[in-house]
Design a protein around this motif. Sequence first.
Motif: not given
Length: 307
Positions: A131-137, A179-186, A188-194
């Motif tokens: 059940g794991f998915t890739v969150t950052r390459d 405008d972060t390019k980091d997938s993990i930050f993106q 977290e922003i989607a879930e918690h806002g900037l």
Amino acid sequence: MLTIRTAHPDELPALTTSPEDDERNAATAAYLAGLLESGCTRPEWCLVAERDGRLIGNVVLWTIPGRTVPMDIVLLEPGDAATGEALLAYAAEQARRLGAQTQGHVLDSPAQAPQFQRDPELREGLLAGAGFTVTRDGCRFLWTASDPMPAQDERLHWRTLAELGEAPFVELLADTFTDTKDSIFQAEIAEHGLRGAARRNVADMLEMNHQPAWYEIGYDAADTPVAISMPARTATSAVIGLVAVARIGRGQGYATSVVARGTRVLVDAGAEEIRGDCDADNIGMSKAFQRAGYRNFANRKMFTRPL
């Protein structure tokens, strides 16, 4: 018959050993000993797979020192596919029982000390099946004391967390997240806002091993805050930690300036080896590490699963 259980005291810190692979056995045991000493893991979080009286695999849970809930799997020796499946299922059960809602794991390539994560295809298949998915390459970077010290940016002057308090760090980080390019930050922003994501990341960095004077905001000649530098230490190495550049400061090489600043701070504190990570798609950050004299020594996939 396969049994999954907590490791016995006399099985720590070596756990599963590999025949005729003394380098791997010694490095992994030393790594686990350090994790136990620092509080990143606990004896009851060190789990082994046993068959016919022989240890054939293991999995170890990890957290930030001081926390009581395990966050990640830090060591995984799956043995074979069936054993790996059983270990991952047991690790999920134990973490869930302790209050964890998610579980992460990282897979580095090429395989190297101290984890020696060989058989990457087996490992990735097991993680996907569990059940794991890739969150950052991502990419990993390394600087050592034998490398030239990166030049410091005289355009910037720095003020510390001890001087400023947390609020300016949260405010500036929220700006950089726009405008972060980091997938993990993106994510977290989607879930918690900037601001929510910024607040969480600053809080996470405050839990890292650091001195208040290490965490700084860089100001330009007009005394405008343009960059954040938050280097720290893990149980095993010094790390550049969090690097961020305000939108108003983009395109001026300040990311390289932050890496150079963090390097100087950590070296002054005694570090002889410093590591850094970034998203593989974050070309600007990759270039910043390289311009500061770091080399891409490995790639890292970060995985997570809900519990």
